[in-house]
Design an enzyme around this catalytic site. Structure first.
Site, PDB file in Angstrom:
ATOM      1  CD  GLU A  45      -3.763  -5.309   2.191  1.00 40.46           C
ATOM      2  OE1 GLU A  45      -4.581  -4.676   2.898  1.00 40.46           O
ATOM      3  OE2 GLU A  45      -2.550  -5.094   2.210  1.00 40.46           O
ATOM      4  CD  GLU A  55      -3.070  -1.062   2.149  1.00 41.82           C
ATOM      5  OE1 GLU A  55      -4.221  -1.420   1.871  1.00 41.82           O
ATOM      6  OE2 GLU A  55      -2.756  -0.643   3.293  1.00 41.82           O
TER       7      GLU A  55
END
Length: 358
Positions: free
Chosen positions: A207, A92
């Protein structure tokens, strides 16, 4: 799930070796995610490992260290026949990776970011040249529903020397709420289509997560996410973190029940058929009663509104054990000959219920 004050006891090299070995033994492919931190990273924290702090202001030296670390981990794994098929270079990475504090996450220094990511991706490719497995590289950005964010982030990297040709997959995260999950998934689908066309790269949901308190909605969300990913020709969907559960963690987006078994939400990954969101939303677990549960001898499925047309009972390995058809308000199945354990009932090919045989 609270962050530790020091390096995590989990997901170090030895832990990774054990996990990959288990996955390989089960015939699974593996995605390895380099967080490049002593703990996990995300859009709000990208803390540099303590051992690299002295290099924080020297981007060239830091890139060299990142390259060497990535290369050594992968070549060591390959020597054990544990080379992963997929590798994330950072987790991320919306903000500056390898930051000395949260205050340094933004604005993103795309020149520095590109140098560091290039080093990691180059290390993966170099290690792959020595292996029979050539890992695909993943660039992972959060908020998959935000097309503008992805264009800004990837565009900023490309404009500052990022090696577009060396990375293979755009990874995405998505964590919607109970009242916006369909809109978020639809927006993510549109973003997938745009990214594939704009950058000529594969896409993957690396995710997704949803509140544990509504496993029925989680099942709907996962099912719809998988369907839309298939429609976009995405490579796959990962749920994070399914086995997280109380009392071991306070993380609220797990998908494991207190009896140490998968919740009904995880059955979305077992269902090979696709459903439109309209069909999903028409039928939920509250449309049926399943009782007694747990049970020794029989289970009754009672329809609250429509009819029970077909019941399929599976074991935890996904094997079909019992199938019963009928167009009634209630159907009964005999489970007296089943061994003690956990089973799943699929009602009308739409709703999943977990039962316990005593």
């Amino acid at each position: 799930m609270a962050r530790a004050s020091g390096p995590s006891n989990y997901s170090g090299y030895n832990d990774v070796v054990k996990s990959i070995q288990r996955a390989k033994n089960a015939g699974m492919r593996v995605m390895l995610d380099f967080h490049y931190s002593d703990n996990w990273t995300d859009p709000g924290e990208q803390e540099i490992p303590h051992a690299w702090v002295h290099l924080a202001s020297d981007t060239t030296a830091l890139a060299t260290e990142l390259y060497n670390y990535t290369y050594k981990i992968l070549t060591d794994l390959d020597a054990l026949n544990l080379m992963p098929e997929l590798v994330q270079v950072g987790n991320e990475i919306n903000g500056n990776i390898l930051s000395t504090s949260a205050n340094n996450l933004y604005p993103v220094d795309f020149s520095r970011q590109a140098i560091l990511l290039n080093a990691g991706i180059s290390a993966v490719k170099a290690a792959g040249e020595l292996s029979t497995i050539k890992p695909k590289t993943i660039l992972h950005i959060a908020s998959g529903n935000d097309s503008g964010l992805f264009q800004w982030n990837i565009g900023g990297l490309i404009n500052n020397g990022f090696l577009l040709s060396k990375f293979d997959i755009i990874g995405m995260s998505l964590y919607p709420g109970e009242n916006n999950w369909k809109t978020y998934v639809d927006d993510t689908y549109n973003n997938m289509i745009d990214l594939k066309s704009r950058y000529n790269k594969e896409v993957m949901m690396v995710e997704i997560g949803f509140s544990y308190s509504r496993q029925d909605i989680t099942y709907q969300f996962i099912t719809y996410m998988i369907e839309k990913t298939k429609q976009a020709n995405g490579l796959g969907v990962f749920y994070w973190e399914p086995i997280a559960r109380s009392p071991f963690t306070s993380y609220s987006k797990g998908a494991w029940d207190s009896d140490e078994s998968p919740s009904i939400a995880m059955d979305a990954f077992l269902n090979k058929s696709t459903l439109s969101v309209e069909n999903i939303k028409k039928s939920s677990s509250i449309d049926f009663n399943v009782y007694p549960n747990p049970s020794i001898s029989k289970i009754i499925i009672n329809a609250l509104e429509n009819q029970v047309k077909i019941i399929k009972l599976y074991n935890i390995k996904g094997s079909l054990l019992i199938e019963k058809k009928g167009k009634k308000s209630s159907l009964e199945i005999d489970i007296s000959k089943l061994t003690t354990g956990i089973y799943f009932i699929n009602i009308n090919n739409k709703v999943i219920k977990k039962i316990v045989k005593l």
